[in-house]
Design a protein around this motif. Structure first.
Motif, PDB file in Angstrom:
ATOM      1  N   HIS A  66      -4.589   6.693  -5.161  1.00  0.00           N
ATOM      2  CA  HIS A  66      -6.024   6.874  -4.918  1.00  0.00           C
ATOM      3  C   HIS A  66      -6.826   6.889  -6.220  1.00  0.00           C
ATOM      4  O   HIS A  66      -6.289   7.159  -7.288  1.00  0.00           O
ATOM      5  CB  HIS A  66      -6.268   8.195  -4.191  1.00  0.00           C
ATOM      6  N   ASP A  80       1.208   2.249   3.922  1.00  0.00           N
ATOM      7  CA  ASP A  80       0.420   3.343   3.348  1.00  0.00           C
ATOM      8  C   ASP A  80       1.334   4.556   3.142  1.00  0.00           C
ATOM      9  O   ASP A  80       0.949   5.694   3.410  1.00  0.00           O
ATOM     10  CB  ASP A  80      -0.742   3.677   4.311  1.00  0.00           C
ATOM     11  N   HIS A 119       0.879  -1.182   0.000  1.00  0.00           N
ATOM     12  CA  HIS A 119       0.000   0.000   0.000  1.00  0.00           C
ATOM     13  C   HIS A 119       0.913   1.227   0.000  1.00  0.00           C
ATOM     14  O   HIS A 119       1.414   1.632   1.044  1.00  0.00           O
ATOM     15  CB  HIS A 119      -0.910  -0.041   1.235  1.00  0.00           C
ATOM     16  N   HIS A 121       3.422   7.708   2.045  1.00  0.00           N
ATOM     17  CA  HIS A 121       3.259   8.864   1.178  1.00  0.00           C
ATOM     18  C   HIS A 121       4.601   9.539   0.933  1.00  0.00           C
ATOM     19  O   HIS A 121       4.688  10.492   0.172  1.00  0.00           O
ATOM     20  CB  HIS A 121       2.252   9.840   1.782  1.00  0.00           C
ATOM     21  N   HIS A 138       1.734   5.174  -1.960  1.00  0.00           N
ATOM     22  CA  HIS A 138       1.278   6.261  -2.836  1.00  0.00           C
ATOM     23  C   HIS A 138       2.460   6.975  -3.501  1.00  0.00           C
ATOM     24  O   HIS A 138       3.483   7.188  -2.877  1.00  0.00           O
ATOM     25  CB  HIS A 138       0.447   7.268  -2.034  1.00  0.00           C
ATOM     26  N   GLU A 188      -5.631   2.059  -4.542  1.00  0.00           N
ATOM     27  CA  GLU A 188      -6.446   2.140  -3.339  1.00  0.00           C
ATOM     28  C   GLU A 188      -7.755   2.757  -3.798  1.00  0.00           C
ATOM     29  O   GLU A 188      -7.900   3.978  -3.885  1.00  0.00           O
ATOM     30  CB  GLU A 188      -5.813   3.002  -2.246  1.00  0.00           C
TER      31      GLU A 188
HETATM   32 ZN   LIG Z   1      -3.549   4.920   1.271  1.00  0.00          ZN
END
Ligand SMILES: [Zn+2]
Ligand SMILES: Nc1nc2c(ncn2[C@H]2C[C@H](O)[C@@H](COP(=O)(O)OP(=O)(O)OP(=O)(O)O)O2)c(=O)[nH]1
Ligand SMILES: [Mg+2]
Ligand SMILES: [Mg+2]
Length: 588
Positions: free
Chosen positions: A382, A534, A349, A536, A351, A421
């Motif tokens: 996303h 997740d 996961h 970033h 980004h 996601e």
């Molecule tokens: Zn995410």
DNA sequence: GCCGTTTTCGGCCCGACTGTTTTCAGTCG
């Protein structure tokens, strides 16, 4: 159905406080224990009533069980209503402050007729409390200080923040005190609990060096208050980036290392239970060692393992030490072999700049491969509903798929996998059509809107899609900021098992979602989990450590965690679900 | 209030530090 466990636990905690005030210590302990047990239950207590299991839980007896039923049926507990009348309302909160014990408050109430916080402050200042036998100027001063610390006593910090502060402190102490032979961060930080009250530090040194170490510790520039200072133990309040935090330090000898580590790691309930069992076996455990009760002969304590072995247990990993059954398992030599950070083969996961990440896919891939040695990463930007996050529409994600293909070719690897996601929309449908989803290696589906409604139906519907592989941050909670949205996690876990969908352990410090309790439940039900950062930005990949720690706290083994597996096995997981639910298979 | 193949009654972990004490209770970890 909303989970009432928390409400019930809070009532029992209050009842415990009242019984302390009424000088009924053991009854108070029983309620405190019941509160903990109910807090830790994965299912709503109502389910335990329905299945009759409530009565077989250790620590819940007939009296407390009937109060639970009473609360479920009437929304009230008569006994609690009566008890509340016996103790001033303010005092239930005041008892949590440093220096405000039940005995102190009771005497102030009984002997001065004081029953509000305001009256108490007045009496502290006008000398009435100082006059009481056994009280004095110092005690009054400390109580006034305690009142100032109202906020500090409430708020807990995130595990990640605590780890950062710990590292800073340990480095500083080690660097400036060569007398420190060994140093370890213990307490809830070592157990990797999701939030941390205070920091606990264990130091090994020779007796003669204690004073110097304590003097140094209590004169650090970050210190705003010294709570206690002795030769073996000191507690201070430190200010880190403007925020106050208590730090406890204890000094031990080298040969006490194991027993000291065991004691100071806790949890309290774990220690008490361990010591009870030692006692039954004619032994005594304290922070210095394990002793024969009759002769005081020391039989263990140099290592933690020796302490546990002395009472017939296997060594228990710190993450399990919450008195949630680990003691019994250790006695039966049935502890699970927990997943480890080194088992992790990829991050699923992530980004990139395609949506709200700060790094380009190529930079992410090169950094992660080099720094973490993973076998794969999955880029999961996303989808279009996430406008502020620059979510991708169909056209852009097709381009992203192409970019990943080209990148892999250029780099001569197939390290980068492409996923998404995807938003779970209000009606449970997804923000991409199946045609797009079927082209992806991996699909994370997450709820990012409508946090006030019960979202069970949306998540269940998403899991019924053959292309959804994992539910992202399934409960949506943000620690300290936002409660989980209403969701029936039992139903979600059941559906996950049925559809072959995984659940995420999101490792963002403020999420840690699903939490340890739900992880354990999912593991018990045979649901697969994915630990993801997740990320970033490049720094975020380090969160994997606390994600793994939560998995360990949930008793997860390597086989429960999908991203300990090779990409081939992951592909099989994806294909199995597509086959089962009638999806299209990808060309391999 | 809970619990038990050594107990259904009588226990319930164990020790450091502080303030006020002329020997220890209260609070906390
Ligand atoms: Zn995410
Ligand atoms: N045996 C025993 N050990 C205790 C007791 N209270 C605390 N400890 C030990 C176990 C704890 O994990 C450790 C540190 O105490 P803390 O109050 O800092 O608790 P902990 O760090 O577990 O949680 P926290 O996040 O700080 O609230 O000291 C107790 O009453 N008895
Ligand atoms: Mg602590
Ligand atoms: Mg502490």
């Amino acid at each position: 159905m909303y989970n009432i466990n928390k409400d019930l636990a809070n009532i029992f905690k209050k009842m415990a406080a009242i019984y302390e005030f009424l000088d009924d210590r053991f009854r108070a302990m029983a309620y405190q224990r019941a509160a903990h047990i109910i807090e830790d239950l994965p299912d709503d207590v109502r389910n335990y009533i329905l299945t009759g299991k409530l009565y077989s839980i250790k620590g819940i007896g007939p009296s407390i069980a009937s109060k639970i039923e009473e609360y479920v049926n009437t929304g009230k507990i008569q006994k609690y209503e009566e008890l509340k009348k016996k103790v001033p309302e303010d005092f239930i909160e005041l008892v949590d402050l440093p220096g405000f014990g039940p005995k102190t408050l009771k005497r102030i109430h009984d002997e001065l007729g004081i029953s509000t916080k305001e009256e108490l402050i007045k009496a502290l200042k006008d000398g009435r409390i100082e006059q009481l036998p056994g009280f004095g100027p110092k005690k009054v001063e400390n109580m006034l200080k305690g009142l100032q610390m109202y906020e500090l006593s409430k708020r807990r910090i995130l595990l990640w923040e605590a780890l950062e502060i710990s590292r800073y402190l340990v480095d500083k102490l080690k660097k400036n005190l060569k007398e420190i032979k060994d140093i370890e961060v213990v307490g809830s930080v070592r157990r990797r609990k999701e939030t941390i009250g205070d920091l606990d530090i264990l130091v090994i040194a020779e007796d003669k060096d204690r004073t110097k170490i304590m003097d140094y510790f209590t004169s650090l520039p970050e210190i705003s208050q010294i709570l206690v200072k002795g030769p073996k133990k000191s507690s201070v309040v430190m200010k880190f980036e403007g925020k106050e935090r208590q730090v406890d330090l204890r000094i031990f000898r080298k040969d006490e290392w194991g027993a000291a580590l065991q004691y100071f790691t806790g949890s309290k309930q774990h220690n008490v239970h361990l010591r009870e069992i030692a006692k039954e076996k004619g032994l005594k455990i304290n922070e210095y060692g394990v002793y024969k009760a009759d002769t005081e002969e020391k039989i263990a304590g140099e290592t933690e393992e020796s302490v546990y072995n002395a009472v017939g247990m296997d060594w228990i990993p710190p993450e399990l030490r919450e008195d949630r059954g680990e003691i019994e398992a250790a006695l039966q030599h049935k502890l699970p072999e927990l997943v480890e950070l080194k088992d992790i083969k990829g991050d699923m996961h992530v980004h990139s700049t395609w949506s709200d990440g700060v790094n380009e896919i190529k930079d992410i891939a090169e950094f992660v491969k080099k720094r973490y040695g993973y076998e794969y990463i999955v880029i999961t930007d996303h989808s279009k509903s996430q406008r502020v996050a620059r979510g991708l529409d169909e056209e852009r994600i097709l381009k992203e798929i192409e970019e990943v293909k080209i990148l892999n070719k250029m780099m001569g690897w197939d390290f980068i996998k492409i996923g998404t996601e995807v938003d779970i929309l209000l009606d449970g449908s997804l923000d991409f059509p199946d045609e797009i989803l079927s082209k992806l290696d991996w699909v994370v589906a997450s709820v990012h809107s409508h946090f006030n409604r019960d979202n069970t139906d949306r998540i269940i519907k998403a899991m019924e899609n053959p292309y959804v592989n994992v539910i992202g941050h399934p409960t949506g909670r943000l620690i300290g900021l936002r409660e989980a949205y209403p969701v029936d996690m039992d139903a979600v876990i059941k559906k996950a098992k049925e559809t072959g969908t995984a659940l995420e352990i999101n490792a963002q410090p403020r999420r840690l979602d699903i939490n340890d309790i739900w992880i354990r439940k999912a593991v018990e039900e045979g649901v697969k989990l994915v630990i993801s950062t997740d990320s970033h930005n490049l720094g975020n990949f380090a969160f994997m450590e606390i994600g793994v720690a939560q998995a360990r706290r949930g008793w997860a083994t390597k086989k429960d965690i999908l991203n300990t597996k090779s990409w081939k096995e992951i592909q099989k997981f994806v294909e199995d679900k597509r086959k089962r639910l009638g999806g299209v298979l990808q060309k391999r």
